[in-house]
Motif scaffolding. Structure first.
Motif, PDB file in Angstrom:
ATOM      1  N   ALA A  48       0.835  -1.204   0.000  1.00  0.00           N
ATOM      2  CA  ALA A  48       0.000   0.000   0.000  1.00  0.00           C
ATOM      3  C   ALA A  48       0.873   1.258   0.000  1.00  0.00           C
ATOM      4  CB  ALA A  48      -0.932  -0.002   1.213  1.00  0.00           C
ATOM      5  N   ILE A  49       2.004   1.203   0.719  1.00  0.00           N
ATOM      6  CA  ILE A  49       2.911   2.357   0.762  1.00  0.00           C
ATOM      7  C   ILE A  49       3.561   2.592  -0.598  1.00  0.00           C
ATOM      8  CG2 ILE A  49       5.067   3.234   1.776  1.00  0.00           C
ATOM      9  CD1 ILE A  49       4.221   1.713   4.355  1.00  0.00           C
ATOM     10  N   SER A  50       4.037   1.497  -1.234  1.00  0.00           N
ATOM     11  CA  SER A  50       4.693   1.644  -2.535  1.00  0.00           C
ATOM     12  C   SER A  50       3.699   2.129  -3.587  1.00  0.00           C
ATOM     13  CB  SER A  50       5.264   0.304  -3.011  1.00  0.00           C
ATOM     14  OG  SER A  50       5.961  -0.329  -1.981  1.00  0.00           O
ATOM     15  N   GLU A  51       2.469   1.621  -3.483  1.00  0.00           N
ATOM     16  CA  GLU A  51       1.462   1.845  -4.508  1.00  0.00           C
ATOM     17  C   GLU A  51       0.975   3.291  -4.548  1.00  0.00           C
ATOM     18  OE1 GLU A  51      -1.943  -1.374  -5.356  1.00  0.00           O
ATOM     19  OE2 GLU A  51      -2.541   0.236  -3.983  1.00  0.00           O
ATOM     20  N   VAL A  52       0.850   3.901  -3.338  1.00  0.00           N
ATOM     21  CA  VAL A  52       0.182   5.197  -3.259  1.00  0.00           C
ATOM     22  C   VAL A  52       0.916   6.265  -4.079  1.00  0.00           C
ATOM     23  CG1 VAL A  52       1.201   6.241  -1.186  1.00  0.00           C
ATOM     24  CG2 VAL A  52      -1.232   6.512  -1.635  1.00  0.00           C
ATOM     25  N   LYS A  53       2.255   6.177  -4.073  1.00  0.00           N
ATOM     26  CA  LYS A  53       3.036   7.162  -4.831  1.00  0.00           C
ATOM     27  C   LYS A  53       2.850   7.011  -6.334  1.00  0.00           C
ATOM     28  CE  LYS A  53       5.883   9.631  -2.163  1.00  0.00           C
ATOM     29  NZ  LYS A  53       5.835  11.090  -2.166  1.00  0.00           N
ATOM     30  N   LYS A  55       0.232   5.545  -7.969  1.00  0.00           N
ATOM     31  CA  LYS A  55      -1.121   5.642  -8.516  1.00  0.00           C
ATOM     32  C   LYS A  55      -1.808   6.983  -8.309  1.00  0.00           C
ATOM     33  CE  LYS A  55      -2.412   0.827  -8.792  1.00  0.00           C
ATOM     34  NZ  LYS A  55      -3.415  -0.164  -8.419  1.00  0.00           N
ATOM     35  N   ILE A  56      -1.455   7.683  -7.210  1.00  0.00           N
ATOM     36  CA  ILE A  56      -2.234   8.869  -6.868  1.00  0.00           C
ATOM     37  C   ILE A  56      -1.741  10.114  -7.597  1.00  0.00           C
ATOM     38  CG2 ILE A  56      -2.854  10.421  -4.969  1.00  0.00           C
ATOM     39  CD1 ILE A  56      -4.397   7.807  -5.004  1.00  0.00           C
ATOM     40  N   VAL A  65      -6.990  14.738  -4.521  1.00  0.00           N
ATOM     41  CA  VAL A  65      -6.221  13.543  -4.875  1.00  0.00           C
ATOM     42  C   VAL A  65      -7.164  12.519  -5.496  1.00  0.00           C
ATOM     43  CG1 VAL A  65      -4.377  13.823  -3.201  1.00  0.00           C
ATOM     44  CG2 VAL A  65      -6.474  12.655  -2.525  1.00  0.00           C
ATOM     45  N   CYS A  66      -6.671  11.774  -6.489  1.00  0.00           N
ATOM     46  CA  CYS A  66      -7.518  10.785  -7.160  1.00  0.00           C
ATOM     47  C   CYS A  66      -6.626   9.838  -7.946  1.00  0.00           C
ATOM     48  CB  CYS A  66      -8.493  11.480  -8.104  1.00  0.00           C
ATOM     49  SG  CYS A  66      -7.670  12.567  -9.257  1.00  0.00           S
ATOM     50  N   GLU A  67      -7.211   8.743  -8.466  1.00  0.00           N
ATOM     51  CA  GLU A  67      -6.451   7.827  -9.320  1.00  0.00           C
ATOM     52  C   GLU A  67      -6.664   8.152 -10.791  1.00  0.00           C
ATOM     53  OE1 GLU A  67      -6.758   3.702  -8.362  1.00  0.00           O
ATOM     54  OE2 GLU A  67      -6.184   4.029  -6.287  1.00  0.00           O
ATOM     55  N   THR A  68      -7.814   8.780 -11.087  1.00  0.00           N
ATOM     56  CA  THR A  68      -8.099   9.166 -12.470  1.00  0.00           C
ATOM     57  C   THR A  68      -8.478  10.635 -12.471  1.00  0.00           C
ATOM     58  OG1 THR A  68     -10.366   8.479 -12.077  1.00  0.00           O
ATOM     59  CG2 THR A  68      -8.966   6.924 -13.265  1.00  0.00           C
ATOM     60  N   PRO A  72     -13.625  11.389  -9.368  1.00  0.00           N
ATOM     61  CA  PRO A  72     -15.016  10.902  -9.436  1.00  0.00           C
ATOM     62  C   PRO A  72     -16.045  11.997  -9.142  1.00  0.00           C
ATOM     63  CG  PRO A  72     -13.650   9.358  -8.208  1.00  0.00           C
ATOM     64  CD  PRO A  72     -12.797  10.561  -8.476  1.00  0.00           C
ATOM     65  N   PRO A  90      -7.201  17.795   0.798  1.00  0.00           N
ATOM     66  CA  PRO A  90      -8.067  16.699   0.359  1.00  0.00           C
ATOM     67  C   PRO A  90      -8.864  16.089   1.512  1.00  0.00           C
ATOM     68  CG  PRO A  90      -5.915  16.485  -0.661  1.00  0.00           C
ATOM     69  CD  PRO A  90      -5.808  17.612   0.336  1.00  0.00           C
ATOM     70  N   LYS A  91      -8.284  16.045   2.724  1.00  0.00           N
ATOM     71  CA  LYS A  91      -9.027  15.406   3.814  1.00  0.00           C
ATOM     72  C   LYS A  91     -10.250  16.222   4.227  1.00  0.00           C
ATOM     73  CE  LYS A  91      -5.834  16.941   7.472  1.00  0.00           C
ATOM     74  NZ  LYS A  91      -4.581  17.247   6.768  1.00  0.00           N
TER      75      LYS A  91
END
Lengths: 200, 200
Positions: A48-53, A55-56, A65-68, A72, A90-91
């Motif tokens: 999850a840590i590696s992925e967030v950088k 994909k986001i 913040v978003c993936e696309t 949405p 974002p929060k």
């Protein structure tokens, strides 16, 4: 004497100590927890840590913040695009979504004016907000910044910038939190609650 | 409404929420911190988590966590191997090392007797302690368990088990913490401090 743990554990404790809200004792507790946790749980966390950088990214329209991109919310035709709620982070979008009271769109500034931290109006995501006002048929902008000095300064700045454009600019109500006690309210909050009183 | 974050961020928040001492707000704060942290810092954290499971094992002699067995303390000829300090967890070894007052070796039980959590004497690393007493020339065993119900029960059990073997069995002093205030000491601690009084 051995004042640090053997290699890998100490590296893990050090890495966790750098995170906000985690002190040396908390980092140690987490490290030993992970040591006894399942392979799956610790792999999930590392991934999850590696992925967030990777994909986001940030939404080209609202800065959330978003993936696309667009995100949405910006892409949802059922939301009211004539309403923009301006927030700092974002929060804050998530906090307002949780109220289930808002059906408009957002604009994330990425902070607030803060001369102490060298954050000026040029560091905020304001140009894209002005672009949206040119293209969208925006009727109301809700300024939902934090009720502190930085948020107030940013609210005042944006209010002066946007009001001349002929758009309704509103801000969140200040007053007593629901469930609180009059006795323990600070003077400024109580003063705002008085000034903003409504017919019962 | 979007009540969760987009994919990768929500997965990261969920993964952090499972860790001890981190609630949903703290997990969210860490996730956004990592999002804006350097590539290097987030990679270091992910690697440290993956690495710890692969590299860390338990010392065959004392049961402490280490990268090589025997652990650096058990393998150190300058330490006093006639002295064994029995503790519950690996982090207790570090606490005692930090005092810089102890030059003996350790034995990590991996817990304390706790009937509520189904931890009995068979679940603790006691057989290896008895093995060490056969081979090493051990003169004193210091029982340094937590001063709570589980620790006291384990101290009593070990004391009865080890005393007949003709080895000196001692325990940590109970009393007032240094820097504390008599007025705020609880009755049991103050009673222990009185009972354990020494010539000034």
């Amino acid at each position: 004497m051995a004042l640090a743990y053997d290699g890998a554990i100490q590296r893990l404790i050090d890495a966790f100590s750098h995170l906000p809200g985690i002190g040396p004792k908390g980092a140690q507790r987490i490290a030993f927890y992970l040591l006894s946790a399942s392979e799956e749980e610790s792999r999930d966390l590392a991934e999850a840590i590696s992925e967030v950088k990777e994909k986001i990214r940030f939404c080209d329209i609202c800065g959330n913040v978003c993936e696309t991109s667009p995100c949405p919310i910006c892409a949802d035709p059922r939301r009211d695009h004539s309403l923009i709620c301006v927030v700092e982070e974002p929060k804050d979008v998530m906090s307002i979504e949780r109220t289930r009271e808002y059906r408009g769109t957002y604009h994330v500034l990425g902070g607030a004016i803060n001369p102490m931290a060298n954050v000026g109006t040029n560091d905020l995501n304001i140009p894209k907000l002005l672009d949206r006002l040119k293209t969208d048929e925006v009727k109301e902008i809700i300024l939902a910044l934090d009720p502190n000095i930085e948020g107030e300064a940013t609210t005042t700045y944006l209010s002066r910038l946007l009001s001349p454009l002929g758009i309704l600019v509103t801000r969140l109500a200040s007053g007593l939190p629901v469930g609180s006690d009059l006795e323990y309210a600070d003077e400024i909050t109580l003063g705002r609650a008085l000034a903003g009183r409504r017919e019962a």
